[in-house]
Design an enzyme around this catalytic site. Sequence first.
Site, short mmCIF file in Angstrom:
data_model
loop_
_atom_site.label_atom_id
_atom_site.label_comp_id
_atom_site.label_asym_id
_atom_site.label_seq_id
_atom_site.Cartn_x
_atom_site.Cartn_y
_atom_site.Cartn_z
N SER A 14 0.85 -1.19 0.00
CA SER A 14 0.00 0.00 0.00
C SER A 14 0.89 1.24 0.00
CB SER A 14 -0.93 -0.02 1.21
OG SER A 14 -0.17 -0.08 2.38
N LYS A 18 -1.19 5.93 -5.31
CA LYS A 18 -2.22 5.77 -6.36
C LYS A 18 -3.02 7.05 -6.54
CE LYS A 18 -4.82 2.36 -5.05
NZ LYS A 18 -4.46 1.52 -3.95
N ASP A 147 -6.25 -8.21 -1.42
CA ASP A 147 -7.05 -8.03 -0.20
C ASP A 147 -8.41 -8.68 -0.40
OD1 ASP A 147 -5.05 -6.35 0.64
OD2 ASP A 147 -6.19 -4.49 0.39
N THR A 188 11.67 -7.78 -9.96
CA THR A 188 10.39 -7.68 -10.67
C THR A 188 9.35 -8.71 -10.23
OG1 THR A 188 11.03 -9.17 -12.45
CG2 THR A 188 11.60 -6.85 -12.74
N CYS A 378 -10.12 26.39 12.94
CA CYS A 378 -11.20 25.62 13.58
C CYS A 378 -10.97 25.52 15.09
CB CYS A 378 -11.36 24.27 12.89
SG CYS A 378 -13.03 23.62 13.09
N GLN A 382 -11.07 28.51 17.94
CA GLN A 382 -11.86 28.44 19.18
C GLN A 382 -10.97 28.70 20.39
OE1 GLN A 382 -13.66 24.54 18.81
NE2 GLN A 382 -15.11 25.22 17.24
N HIS A 504 -12.09 25.72 7.35
CA HIS A 504 -10.81 25.12 6.96
C HIS A 504 -10.39 25.64 5.59
CE1 HIS A 504 -10.48 21.96 10.09
NE2 HIS A 504 -11.79 22.09 10.12
N GLU A 506 -7.67 25.41 4.14
CA GLU A 506 -6.73 24.51 3.45
C GLU A 506 -7.41 23.61 2.42
OE1 GLU A 506 -7.62 24.36 6.62
OE2 GLU A 506 -7.59 22.32 7.45
N1 GLN Z 1 -13.54 20.03 18.02
C1 GLN Z 1 -13.97 21.29 17.53
C2 GLN Z 1 -15.42 21.27 17.11
O1 GLN Z 1 -15.99 20.22 16.92
C3 GLN Z 1 -13.09 21.73 16.38
C4 GLN Z 1 -13.23 20.90 15.17
C5 GLN Z 1 -12.13 21.11 14.16
O2 GLN Z 1 -11.07 21.66 14.48
N2 GLN Z 1 -12.30 20.61 12.96
O3 GLN Z 1 -16.02 22.30 16.93
#
Ligand code: GLN
Length: 535
Positions: A14, A18, A147, A188, A378, A382, A504, A506
């Site tokens: 693995s 891929k 598998d 191979t 996130c 907080q 997020h 990203e």
């Molecule tokens: N645990 C936090 C929530 O549920 C933050 C979640 C996160 O960072 N993705 O709000």
Amino acid sequence: MAKKYIFVTGGVVSSLGKGLTSASIATILELRGLSVTIQKLDPYINVDPGTMSPHQHGEVFVTDDGAETDLDLGHYERFLTTKMNRQSNFTSGQVYYTVIERERKGGYLGRTVQVIPHITDEIKARIERGTEGFDVAIIEIGGTVGDIESLPFLEAIRQMKTKLGRDNSISIHLTLIPYLKSADELKTKPTQNSVHQLMQIGIQADLLICRTEQDIPEEVKDKIALFCNLQSKHVFTAKDLSIIYELPISLHEQGLDKEILNLLVLESKEPDLSKWHHIVNTLQNPQYSVNIAIVGKYDNPKESYKSLNEALIHGGIANRCKVHLSYIDSESVENLDISFENYNAILIPGGFGKRGIEGKIKAIKYARERKIPFLGICLGMQLTVVEFSRNIANLEGANSTEFNPTTDYPVISLMESQKNSDYLGATMRLGAYTADITPNTLTEKIYGISQISERHRHRFEFNNRYLQILKEKGLIIGAISEKESLVETVELENHPWFLGCQFHPEFKSKPFMPHPIFTSFIKATLDYKWNKNSN
Ligand code: GLN
């Protein structure tokens, strides 16, 4: 249903890449002017990876339409213009769930429900639905050939290949050619065995892509071809690369896309890979470099924070800057008087659970006081609210109800919509939500627009009961969600670059379209380093 299908399987071991290979093939075909999508089929029983620990299975990637999916979908979106959605990833769990539910409703009219044809029919139906309207669909089967659990998926693609015919579907098999140091030889045999195993299931690999540490000499390719029932020109190499964005270039230079088009009897223009060359060039010749401390929980940071790591690299590309990432375990920060002296920025990523929380809050305090560029995502956002409430607003006992349900000042609390959810899978606030940006804020400066759409995955939120008091103490609210009045970004006064975001960013960054938050963050990081050095 797509016009043409490429089925991608993996053998021998693995983690051969891929996902990256599928994404690379897809981008070349897209640059040839074809419309391409990719689907990932995962053989495990979980309905989706949302309930799995990222330390075991890697990051949970979230799509705009709120699906919690395999991290390979992140590669697909970063490489393609096609957006992924709920249909782009499905698991054995989902397939069985549907079939069993249908059976309970009498949908099989008294027949015995079996893996073949009922499970395989459901797999085929999901592939057809998820690839509707595209010129080419790449179907990546998770796991390794051999598998037990991937058998129904392989059987389904065998059936599809037979029905679609030679010109409309091909199979690409990815394998490993290990180098044995003592014998000074590339071996191979494992590849031969893996191709034979696939053949036993009824699938002849049309193209082989061999992962190696070294280039494969022609005579070795000839040998592989002979034993695997292939022509030598259908054996390709995927050498280990230091920059993943080189893969489309390398596969194209070997002529892989040409062979794919020949086999699929497709015509298209020559692809222009200059944007990939540009990215690789920038990464190979950076003008600057920065060090970023990422404070979180780490067992497997490369896989758990895949999109984040990539997004930071993208921010680096935008600034011609090499980004060094250091993962710092938040529990170690908790107990030690750690110094971030050697870092040019601090980042707290998303996360779940109580472990290491106080360490993260300590790191936030450090970034705030020393005016080091800071990004909290996130959970990271907080905790910036908790830190601010405790140390600036002097709300003693300020906390998140996630960590302390009986807190005096629950500045982060469970969302109303989550109160009856019992913490089941797929019940978080998931996917894209729009937010309005507050004028004259860092958020506005970063985006340069007044409304944004970003992806989410959380249960807790900024508690609006404390909005007024925290604002009075200097917390800046940079964006608020349109419908739910939920705080989406927080900032600080008198700080060069300090941002917490509930979403997020990203998940939406691409190498040739870096997310503005990461572009701006890396720029601020460079400025900070520059100012510090010149003082
Ligand atoms: N645990 C936090 C929530 O549920 C933050 C979640 C996160 O960072 N993705 O709000």
